[in-house]
Scaffold this motif. Structure first.
Motif, PDB file in Angstrom:
ATOM      1  N   GLU A  71      27.327 -22.660 -68.630  1.00 14.74           N
ATOM      2  CA  GLU A  71      27.399 -23.414 -67.377  1.00 14.74           C
ATOM      3  C   GLU A  71      28.764 -24.081 -67.222  1.00 14.74           C
ATOM      4  O   GLU A  71      29.308 -24.633 -68.168  1.00 14.74           O
ATOM      5  CB  GLU A  71      26.316 -24.493 -67.340  1.00 14.74           C
ATOM      6  N   ASP A 120      24.707 -25.666 -62.463  1.00 15.55           N
ATOM      7  CA  ASP A 120      24.403 -24.362 -63.053  1.00 15.55           C
ATOM      8  C   ASP A 120      23.244 -24.419 -64.043  1.00 15.55           C
ATOM      9  O   ASP A 120      22.752 -23.378 -64.484  1.00 15.55           O
ATOM     10  CB  ASP A 120      25.627 -23.815 -63.797  1.00 15.55           C
ATOM     11  N   LEU A 121      22.834 -25.625 -64.421  1.00 18.29           N
ATOM     12  CA  LEU A 121      21.784 -25.765 -65.418  1.00 18.29           C
ATOM     13  C   LEU A 121      20.438 -25.278 -64.898  1.00 18.29           C
ATOM     14  O   LEU A 121      20.102 -25.457 -63.725  1.00 18.29           O
ATOM     15  CB  LEU A 121      21.636 -27.226 -65.838  1.00 18.29           C
TER      16      LEU A 121
END
Length: 238
Positions: free
Chosen positions: A89, A94-95
């Motif tokens: 990430e 983005d996690l």
């Protein structure tokens, strides 16, 4: 007498197998991986596993014991950075839960369960080392760039798990070193997507990394148990 390589199917695992066989000619090398391996050295034995679950690890230990081996050292290369669905990430956005769980499972849970599975056959006189390959980016103090949330955190987690285990085992296994080693960026499938960003001279062959890792192992002493090491033999901060 036998040494074990967990995760022996990858490029670095195969190089470590060859280097251990070269540097420890009196030892049998037992390789463990999820894929079949072609063995050219009669001193290398192979155990194939479906995964590194607790059940599979206990089967490996039972197989090891049934062959009458005495464990003198183990190197685990178990770990992942990416796969087809998972990539490091760059930002919080983005996690996702699935990738966090996946990396913690492979990078932290599986390695410590491996140590748990093998703990009954850690010999107080003859088992010299338990080494897990880790990563410098798992150092909290050394984190200046951020990003790579799941990988950094899962490597920090395995470092802490190994530290705790080293304290416990030191009470009963005075000669044993439990260590995490950063191998450097090695030319394997793990680093392929990032190699164009690596400065010249900083991408190492599996053979070179294997030599360096074993040199570190030979240099650390029982009083060094529980530490994180750079491939050049210097201690890294947690």
């Amino acid at each position: 007498m036998a040494m074990v390589i967990l995760g022996a199917g990858g490029g670095l695992g195969q190089a470590l197998t060859a280097e251990l066989a070269k540097q420890y000619p009196e030892e049998t090398i037992v390789t463990v991986s999820r894929k079949a391996l072609k063995l050219s050295d009669e001193r290398v034995r192979h155990i194939q596993v479906k995964d590194y679950s607790e059940a599979a690890l206990h089967t490996v230990v039972s197989d090891f014991k049934s062959q009458g081996f005495q464990l003198t050292g183990l190197i685990s290369t178990i770990g992942m950075l990416h796969d087809e669905e998972t990539f490091p990430e760059k930002k919080l956005g983005d996690l996702n839960e699935a990738n966090l769980r996946k990396l913690f499972d492979v990078n932290a849970i599986q390695p410590i369960l491996a140590l748990k599975a093998f703990s009954p056959i850690l010999d107080r006189k003859h088992t010299k080392f338990w080494v897990q390959l880790s990563a410098k980016v798992g150092s909290i103090e050394d984190n200046y760039l951020g990003g790579w949330y799941a990988y950094r955190a899962s490597k920090a987690a395995v470092n802490m798990l190994l530290k705790s285990a080293s304290i416990e085992l030191k009470r009963t296994h005075k000669r044993l070193v439990v260590a995490a080693i950063h191998p450097g960026t090695t030319d394997t499938a793990l680093s392929k997507p990032f190699q164009n960003r690596i400065p010249e001279g900083k991408l190492y062959t599996p053979e070179m990394s294997a030599k360096r890792i074993i040199k570190v192992i030979k240099g650390i002493q029982p009083e060094d148990t529980g530490k994180l090491w750079h491939w050049d033999g210097t201690e890294l901060s947690y």
